[in-house]
Structure formats: structure tokens, C-alpha cells
Write an enzyme that holds these catalytic residues in place. Structure first.
Site, PDB file in Angstrom:
ATOM      1  N   SER A 148    -114.337  42.994   5.747  1.00  0.00           N
ATOM      2  CA  SER A 148    -114.752  44.384   6.732  1.00  0.00           C
ATOM      3  C   SER A 148    -114.843  43.842   8.021  1.00  0.00           C
ATOM      4  O   SER A 148    -114.780  42.614   8.473  1.00  0.00           O
ATOM      5  CB  SER A 148    -115.950  44.808   6.227  1.00  0.00           C
ATOM      6  OG  SER A 148    -117.068  44.218   6.229  1.00  0.00           O
ATOM      7  N   LYS A 149    -115.176  44.880   8.898  1.00  0.00           N
ATOM      8  CA  LYS A 149    -115.351  44.896  10.333  1.00  0.00           C
ATOM      9  C   LYS A 149    -116.325  43.606  10.571  1.00  0.00           C
ATOM     10  O   LYS A 149    -116.225  42.912  11.450  1.00  0.00           O
ATOM     11  CB  LYS A 149    -115.686  45.958  11.009  1.00  0.00           C
ATOM     12  CG  LYS A 149    -114.400  46.984  11.210  1.00  0.00           C
ATOM     13  CD  LYS A 149    -114.633  48.217  11.913  1.00  0.00           C
ATOM     14  CE  LYS A 149    -113.373  49.004  11.951  1.00  0.00           C
ATOM     15  NZ  LYS A 149    -113.660  50.285  12.898  1.00  0.00           N
ATOM     16  N   ARG A 150    -117.562  43.585   9.726  1.00  0.00           N
ATOM     17  CA  ARG A 150    -118.518  42.792  10.179  1.00  0.00           C
ATOM     18  C   ARG A 150    -118.002  41.280   9.731  1.00  0.00           C
ATOM     19  O   ARG A 150    -118.468  40.369  10.460  1.00  0.00           O
ATOM     20  CB  ARG A 150    -120.029  43.042   9.115  1.00  0.00           C
ATOM     21  CG  ARG A 150    -119.389  42.825   7.321  1.00  0.00           C
ATOM     22  CD  ARG A 150    -120.680  43.284   6.869  1.00  0.00           C
ATOM     23  NE  ARG A 150    -120.317  43.296   5.237  1.00  0.00           N
ATOM     24  CZ  ARG A 150    -120.580  42.236   4.552  1.00  0.00           C
ATOM     25  NH1 ARG A 150    -121.282  40.918   5.316  1.00  0.00           N
ATOM     26  NH2 ARG A 150    -120.416  42.252   3.448  1.00  0.00           N
ATOM     27  N   HIS A 151    -116.825  41.083   9.200  1.00  0.00           N
ATOM     28  CA  HIS A 151    -116.519  39.989   8.793  1.00  0.00           C
ATOM     29  C   HIS A 151    -115.478  39.416   9.984  1.00  0.00           C
ATOM     30  O   HIS A 151    -115.029  38.167  10.129  1.00  0.00           O
ATOM     31  CB  HIS A 151    -115.800  39.566   7.536  1.00  0.00           C
ATOM     32  CG  HIS A 151    -116.643  39.803   6.127  1.00  0.00           C
ATOM     33  ND1 HIS A 151    -116.517  40.790   5.440  1.00  0.00           N
ATOM     34  CD2 HIS A 151    -117.698  38.933   5.867  1.00  0.00           C
ATOM     35  CE1 HIS A 151    -117.384  40.644   4.505  1.00  0.00           C
ATOM     36  NE2 HIS A 151    -118.081  39.651   4.663  1.00  0.00           N
TER      37      HIS A 151
END
Length: 473
Positions: free
Chosen positions: A242-245
């Protein structure tokens, strides 16, 4: 006579080209190139509300930056809607599809009933054998495929192996919506057939779609392409990326200073193995790529590994080619546009001369550009905290002693300046580093830089002495 190999990359333009899509494109491109075939590009823009021109442009730009060139003209799925409808009507005429007049409320009741029974929601086939004449007046039907109820659908997958779907778990899905627009499921099959696609390589989130699409192929009597469903990319914690990764658009990786060749090399190794070999030229990738070596389990994205790989590519790059790569990427790098505005012929020459020292200390183009900041700094230089401390703790006295010796040098270069500094070190009994560090702080405003004698040579006599004078007082 064997078929020519044709793959396709078929993104939906509802956002930028994300890193998982880039890997899918790369695998399709490598497979096509290895087999002397073609990779086609299809923009699946049937979702008119979410598809945007900006996203289409970003996908095209991302593929171009990664140097993944497709073959032929881009196919836009929405433009082929008439052809999709034609096929649906053909299936209807052959009795292989039917009009369904189930209302939205009926469909919701079916879903709720399935939920209460703890099973997946499925259309119950209530209009499969009913006469359309019994439909409510004015009702707008969808067209559904008359899918097989019994038996199994088998996908012999190039990555997942033999995958079996009981047909009782697959319902009569929609081909045409009530407004006459084709569904994704129908459009993909018709487009792949008409484009001559022989090998589908896509994410394993499409595996269930593959079974349904196989029903369309069978109903039409068309030969289905070979299929290979690759696992999705996960984050370091094992969760879906996801964007956090770091599941960013490819454009973000360019802005972070990664080289396209390094990103390609990193992506090809995400879920594909070739012994212990880590680094591949493009030609080596093409020759070695094989779907049989794609892993079935999800790969984990690792920024540190990507950064190290990029650093390897920076260090291995030809200086002139790396300079060209940096200059072409400047508009996308933080502060790059400002640097570009200062890049006259003299500064470009200095940047070229500094490249060996800069690339040895950088893992990304952002770090490389940061290391080159001393070339573009305005006098008097702003000092970072460490540089200021070095000069405050006896460094200025060292500079006052050193400046006349450097000013007396007739032929200014890295060797002559080094000789002068070493002479002072020997005469004063001071370690070379105790002189070099104040010199570095005054010339670059930092405590780290390329080799200090390279810096002196690159800046030249006039600029170097002026910077020393600014800090020696």
C-alpha cells in the site's frame, strides 16, 4: 505453423502507473522479447467516471521512462464498445446468453440471503430459462452469459499450475449492462481475441476472472490465450503493498532519484529467481526470463535493497551517461528546476568533472545532486552545523596559514594543491585530516564531500581562494 507470441499490458487509467503494474508490464515485455514476439498496450478505460487523461499520460510516461516500449498503436478499450456489444448480441442470438430483468432490490435480496447462509453472493439464474415476454413493461435488462452449471473449469496456469474452479461456484455473470455498455469481463475477452494475444501475464487477483473469461471463450468457440497469474507485491510486513509501504506511482521513483535500469533490475528480481544472480543487463534479463521461475508466493518490497541496487548502478555508470541521466531527470528531482536554471556550460563542465567523486558517495540521483550542491552554492557559503563547528574549533587558523601557500601555486590542479597541503602538514606537524577538514568545510559548507583535492581542482583557483577568504577571517 506456431503462433507468433503476443502479450499485452492492459492498465486501467484510474491512477498513475503503480509499481505492481510496472512489474507486470516488465514481465510481459520480457516474455515477448525473449520469444521474438510483440507486447501490445491496451488502455482499459471503460470506467468513464474514474478514467482520466492525466492517468493515461502518466501510464504512457512511466512506461517510456522505464524504457518498456510497446508495439503498434495503443488500443483504447472504450472505443471498441460497439464490437463488444456485437459479440454479446451474437451470444444472445445463439442462446448462449440471455436477458435478465432482475431488479436492484432482487439482487440485493440475493446477496443478503447468501450472506445469512455464509456463502459468497451469486446470481441465482432466475431469468436463465424464463421467457423475456414475462418481463415487467419498460424494464431494461442486462445480458448475462449462460455459464455451465456442472463440472469444473480448469486453468493450466504458467505460474500457479493447475487451478480448478467448480462451476457451481461461478454464476451467470453480466456481459452487457442495462444501459448497453459492456462489462470489463466481456471487453477483455473480445479485445484479447481481436488483438491476437497468445499469452496473458497479469496479477493473481485476476485468477477468478480467468475462469469466468474461459466460459466466454468456450461459448464463442475461440481459443483462449495461455495464462500466467503472478502474485501481488507485498510490503516488508507481509501485508498487501500500500502507499504506506511505498506503493507509489513510477513517477515518484523517478523523483526519488532511481535510475530506470536499476528499477527494472529490482522489479525483475521481485518474485523471479535466477540462482544467486542479482544484477542483469537488459539483454541478460530477456535471455533468462522464464515464467516457470516466477514464484507463486508474494514478493516483499524492500526499499533498502532497491537503494543498494541503485547505488551499484550509479557507480557502474559511465560518467557521461550518468550526467545525461541526471540532467534529463532534473525537472523531477527536489530542487532540480532551480539547479537547472543555473546550469551554464561552465557549471556543466564542473559537474562532469565532479561525477566520479559524486557517484562514489551516492545511492540515488537525489543524493548525487545533494553532493554536488557545493558547485551551485552562492558566496558566502551557508555552513551546516558540523562545518561551522570545524571552523570554530581552530579551523579558521588553519585556513589562514594555508591560503597563502595555495595562492602561490602556479599550475592549479588536484596534484599541486595536494602537494601544498601535505607540505604544510609536514612542516607544522599537523595531521593531514586536521587541515583537510577545515578546507572542506570552507569550500563546500559541509563536513563531507568528494575528495577535497578534486573539489579544489573543480572549483578552480579563483573560486577556491575566494571561498577560503570568506571563512578565514
Amino acid at each position: 505453423m506456431p503462433q507468433d507470441v503476443v502479450t499485452r499490458f492492459a492498465p486501467s487509467p484510474t491512477g498513475f502507473l503503480h509499481i505492481g503494474g510496472a512489474r507486470t508490464a516488465l514481465f510481459n515485455w520480457l516474455y515477448a522479447r525473449k520469444h521474438g514476439g510483440r507486447m501490445l498496450l491496451r488502455i482499459e478505460d471503460t470506467d468513464r467516471e474514474r478514467s482520466t487523461r492525466a492517468a493515461i499520460d502518466a501510464i504512457i510516461d512511466g512506461l517510456a521512462w522505464l524504457e518498456l516500449q510497446w508495439d503498434g498503436d495503443i488500443v483504447y478499450q472504450f472505443a471498441r464498445a460497439d464490437r463488444h456489444r456485437e459479440v454479446a448480441e451474437e451470444l444472445l442470438a445463439q442462446g448462449k446468453a440471455y436477458r435478465c430483468f432482475a431488479t436492484a432490490q432482487e439482487l440485493e435480496d440475493m446477496r443478503e440471503h447468501a450472506r445469512l447462509e455464509g456463502r459468497p453472493p451469486r446470481y441465482d439464474g432466475r431469468w436463465r430459462d424464463r421467457d423475456p415476454k414475462t418481463a415487467p413493461p419498460g424494464a431494461a435488462p442486462v445480458i448475462r452469459l449462460k455459464a455451465p452449471k456442472d463440472g469444473e473449469t480448469v486453468i493450466e496456469d504458467g505460474v500457479q499450475g493447475r487451478v480448478v474452479f467448480p462451476n457451481k461456484d461461478l454464476d451467470d455473470f453480466v456481459l452487457l449492462r442495462s444501459d448497453g455498455t459492456p462489462t470489463f469481463m466481456l471487453a477483455v475477452v473480445v479485445d484479447d481475441h481481436d488483438m491476437g494475444v497468445t499469452q496473458i501475464i497479469r496479477g493473481d487477483d485476476h485468477l477468478t476472472n480467468a475462469a469466468r473469461q474461459m466460459h466466454i471463450y468456450d461459448a464463442l468457440g475461440w481459443r483462449a490465450p495461455a495464462m500466467a497469474h503472478i502474485p501481488l507485491i507485498h510490503g516488508p510486513d507481509g501485508a498487501k503493498l500500500s502507499k504506506r509501504h511505498g506503493a507509489l506511482g513510477v513517477d515518484a521513483y523517478r523523483a526519488m532519484g532511481y535510475l530506470p535500469a536499476a528499477l527494472r533490475n529490482y522489479l525483475v528480481r521481485l518474485g523471479w529467481s535466477q540462482g544467486d544472480k542479482e544484477f542483469f543487463s537488459t539483454q541478460e534479463m530477456i535471455e533468462a526470463f522464464d515464467l516457470a521461475q516466477v514464484h507463486r508466493s508474494p514478493a516483499r518490497f524492500d526499499f533498502a535493497k532497491l537503494e543498494n541496487m541503485n547505488g551499484h548502478y550509479l557507480r557502474a555508470s559511465d560518467d557521461a551517461e550518468l550526467l545525461d541521466a541526471l540532467l534529463s531527470t532534473l525537472p523531477f528531482l527536489p530542487g532540480g528546476k532551480e539547479i537547472a536554471s543555473k546550469l551554464d556550460a561552465s557549471r556543466k563542465a564542473q559537474l562532469a568533472a565532479a561525477m566520479p567523486g559524486l557517484k562514489a558517495r551516492a545511492k540515488t540521483l537525489v543524493e548525487l545532486l545533494d553532493g554536488a550542491a557545493f558547485l551551485f552554492a552562492e558566496r558566502p557559503l551557508a555552513l551546516d552545523a558540523k562545518a561551522a563547528q570545524i571552523l570554530a574549533q581552530g579551523g579558521r587558523a588553519r585556513l589562514a596559514e594555508l591560503a597563502p601557500r595555495l595562492a602561490a601555486i602556479e599550475e592549479w590542479n588536484a596534484q599541486t594543491t595536494e602537494n601544498a597541503v601535505r607540505d604544510i602538514s609536514a612542516l607544522s606537524g599537523v595531521k593531514l585530516g586536521d587541515i583537510a577538514q577545515p578546507l572542506r568545510a570552507a569550500l563546500t559548507g559541509r563536513a563531507t564531500s568528494p575528495g577535497i583535492f578534486e573539489v579544489l581542482a573543480i572549483l578552480g583557483r579563483e573560486e577556491s581562494l575566494a571561498r577560503l577568504a570568506d571563512q578565514a577571517g
